[in-house]
Design a protein around this motif. Sequence first.
Motif, PDB file in Angstrom:
ATOM      1  N   ALA A 193      -3.144   0.370 -17.067  1.00  0.00           N
ATOM      2  CA  ALA A 193      -1.874   0.406 -16.343  1.00  0.00           C
ATOM      3  C   ALA A 193      -1.552   1.824 -15.876  1.00  0.00           C
ATOM      4  CB  ALA A 193      -0.757  -0.131 -17.220  1.00  0.00           C
ATOM      5  N   LEU A 194      -1.791   2.796 -16.734  1.00  0.00           N
ATOM      6  CA  LEU A 194      -1.490   4.179 -16.355  1.00  0.00           C
ATOM      7  C   LEU A 194      -2.365   4.618 -15.192  1.00  0.00           C
ATOM      8  CD1 LEU A 194       0.073   6.779 -17.034  1.00  0.00           C
ATOM      9  CD2 LEU A 194      -1.810   7.388 -18.539  1.00  0.00           C
ATOM     10  N   VAL A 195      -3.661   4.309 -15.262  1.00  0.00           N
ATOM     11  CA  VAL A 195      -4.594   4.704 -14.203  1.00  0.00           C
ATOM     12  C   VAL A 195      -4.255   3.975 -12.901  1.00  0.00           C
ATOM     13  CG1 VAL A 195      -7.016   4.660 -13.497  1.00  0.00           C
ATOM     14  CG2 VAL A 195      -6.413   5.244 -15.853  1.00  0.00           C
ATOM     15  N   THR A 196      -3.994   2.677 -12.991  1.00  0.00           N
ATOM     16  CA  THR A 196      -3.660   1.898 -11.802  1.00  0.00           C
ATOM     17  C   THR A 196      -2.364   2.380 -11.170  1.00  0.00           C
ATOM     18  OG1 THR A 196      -4.767  -0.020 -12.734  1.00  0.00           O
ATOM     19  CG2 THR A 196      -3.233  -0.437 -10.934  1.00  0.00           C
ATOM     20  N   GLY A 197      -1.352   2.609 -12.005  1.00  0.00           N
ATOM     21  CA  GLY A 197      -0.071   3.102 -11.484  1.00  0.00           C
ATOM     22  C   GLY A 197      -0.205   4.450 -10.812  1.00  0.00           C
ATOM     23  N   THR A 198      -0.983   5.325 -11.412  1.00  0.00           N
ATOM     24  CA  THR A 198      -1.195   6.653 -10.829  1.00  0.00           C
ATOM     25  C   THR A 198      -1.955   6.542  -9.506  1.00  0.00           C
ATOM     26  OG1 THR A 198      -1.240   7.622 -13.037  1.00  0.00           O
ATOM     27  CG2 THR A 198      -2.156   8.936 -11.261  1.00  0.00           C
ATOM     28  N   ALA A 199      -2.958   5.691  -9.467  1.00  0.00           N
ATOM     29  CA  ALA A 199      -3.731   5.513  -8.231  1.00  0.00           C
ATOM     30  C   ALA A 199      -2.861   4.937  -7.115  1.00  0.00           C
ATOM     31  CB  ALA A 199      -4.929   4.606  -8.489  1.00  0.00           C
ATOM     32  N   VAL A 200      -2.014   3.980  -7.438  1.00  0.00           N
ATOM     33  CA  VAL A 200      -1.121   3.385  -6.433  1.00  0.00           C
ATOM     34  C   VAL A 200      -0.138   4.428  -5.915  1.00  0.00           C
ATOM     35  CG1 VAL A 200       0.747   1.708  -6.110  1.00  0.00           C
ATOM     36  CG2 VAL A 200      -1.366   1.015  -7.240  1.00  0.00           C
ATOM     37  N   ASN A 201       0.430   5.214  -6.824  1.00  0.00           N
ATOM     38  CA  ASN A 201       1.365   6.267  -6.402  1.00  0.00           C
ATOM     39  C   ASN A 201       0.673   7.302  -5.528  1.00  0.00           C
ATOM     40  OD1 ASN A 201       3.564   5.148  -7.697  1.00  0.00           O
ATOM     41  ND2 ASN A 201       3.247   6.308  -9.576  1.00  0.00           N
ATOM     42  N   LEU A 202      -0.553   7.667  -5.890  1.00  0.00           N
ATOM     43  CA  LEU A 202      -1.306   8.630  -5.087  1.00  0.00           C
ATOM     44  C   LEU A 202      -1.600   8.063  -3.701  1.00  0.00           C
ATOM     45  CD1 LEU A 202      -2.856  11.282  -4.805  1.00  0.00           C
ATOM     46  CD2 LEU A 202      -4.825  10.133  -5.811  1.00  0.00           C
ATOM     47  N   ARG A 203      -2.030   6.796  -3.641  1.00  0.00           N
ATOM     48  CA  ARG A 203      -2.301   6.151  -2.356  1.00  0.00           C
ATOM     49  C   ARG A 203      -1.057   6.131  -1.474  1.00  0.00           C
ATOM     50  NH1 ARG A 203      -2.315   0.166  -2.759  1.00  0.00           N
ATOM     51  NH2 ARG A 203      -0.136   0.698  -2.727  1.00  0.00           N
ATOM     52  N   ASP A 204       0.088   5.761  -2.061  1.00  0.00           N
ATOM     53  CA  ASP A 204       1.329   5.702  -1.290  1.00  0.00           C
ATOM     54  C   ASP A 204       1.747   7.089  -0.798  1.00  0.00           C
ATOM     55  OD1 ASP A 204       1.325   2.998  -1.749  1.00  0.00           O
ATOM     56  OD2 ASP A 204       2.866   3.062  -3.318  1.00  0.00           O
ATOM     57  N   SER A 205       1.576   8.086  -1.650  1.00  0.00           N
ATOM     58  CA  SER A 205       1.932   9.458  -1.257  1.00  0.00           C
ATOM     59  C   SER A 205       1.046   9.939  -0.113  1.00  0.00           C
ATOM     60  CB  SER A 205       1.793  10.404  -2.446  1.00  0.00           C
ATOM     61  OG  SER A 205       2.711  10.058  -3.450  1.00  0.00           O
ATOM     62  N   LEU A 206      -0.247   9.676  -0.206  1.00  0.00           N
ATOM     63  CA  LEU A 206      -1.159  10.089   0.860  1.00  0.00           C
ATOM     64  C   LEU A 206      -0.864   9.348   2.160  1.00  0.00           C
ATOM     65  CD1 LEU A 206      -4.521  10.361  -1.093  1.00  0.00           C
ATOM     66  CD2 LEU A 206      -3.131  12.231  -0.191  1.00  0.00           C
ATOM     67  N   ALA A 207      -0.509   8.080   2.063  1.00  0.00           N
ATOM     68  CA  ALA A 207      -0.158   7.317   3.262  1.00  0.00           C
ATOM     69  C   ALA A 207       1.087   7.895   3.919  1.00  0.00           C
ATOM     70  CB  ALA A 207       0.062   5.848   2.906  1.00  0.00           C
ATOM     71  N   ASN A 208       2.080   8.278   3.112  1.00  0.00           N
ATOM     72  CA  ASN A 208       3.301   8.892   3.666  1.00  0.00           C
ATOM     73  C   ASN A 208       2.995  10.216   4.341  1.00  0.00           C
ATOM     74  OD1 ASN A 208       5.053   6.844   2.952  1.00  0.00           O
ATOM     75  ND2 ASN A 208       5.534   7.744   0.966  1.00  0.00           N
ATOM     76  N   VAL A 209       2.178  11.040   3.695  1.00  0.00           N
ATOM     77  CA  VAL A 209       1.817  12.335   4.281  1.00  0.00           C
ATOM     78  C   VAL A 209       1.080  12.121   5.597  1.00  0.00           C
ATOM     79  CG1 VAL A 209       0.290  14.331   3.974  1.00  0.00           C
ATOM     80  CG2 VAL A 209       1.799  13.623   2.122  1.00  0.00           C
ATOM     81  N   TYR A 210       0.160  11.157   5.622  1.00  0.00           N
ATOM     82  CA  TYR A 210      -0.599  10.880   6.844  1.00  0.00           C
ATOM     83  C   TYR A 210       0.322  10.419   7.967  1.00  0.00           C
ATOM     84  CZ  TYR A 210      -3.610   8.454  10.131  1.00  0.00           C
ATOM     85  OH  TYR A 210      -4.224   8.032  11.274  1.00  0.00           O
ATOM     86  N   MET A 211       1.194   9.466   7.673  1.00  0.00           N
ATOM     87  CA  MET A 211       2.068   8.922   8.717  1.00  0.00           C
ATOM     88  C   MET A 211       3.050   9.977   9.231  1.00  0.00           C
ATOM     89  SD  MET A 211       0.872   6.041   9.336  1.00  0.00           S
ATOM     90  CE  MET A 211       2.083   5.399  10.462  1.00  0.00           C
TER      91      MET A 211
END
Length: 112
Positions: free
Chosen positions: A32-50
């Motif tokens: 759960a910790l790894v998955t949650g961190t990966a999802v948060n990282l993905r969302d952050s990178l998507a926001n930075v990209y957009m």
Amino acid sequence: RRSTNKGEHKAQLHFSIKVAKTLRHKLWDSNALVTGTAVNLRDSLANVYMEGKEWTSLAVGSAVNNTLAIYRFVRDRSTTMELPKPLVPVRDHILLPSFRGVERTVEFVTSD
């Protein structure tokens, strides 16, 4: 203070192993910790990209508009300004054809 009692030592070892297994289960096996961190990282990178993509688009659009305004100002001023007679042929045979060449090139590059 170290314990000399074998039973006490065995209990401490058992307790340490149980703590390690619990931590492993909570932090690693549950994922759960790894998955949650990966999802948060993905969302952050998507926001930075957009946001970066939008900002870049606005910056390029603004630069193009400013360049176009400056170009039109210089072109219009050069066609209407009073020049000494020796410079009129330079304007008519070098400067104005250069403007037309730039405009044709831009039309070609931006056409489909």
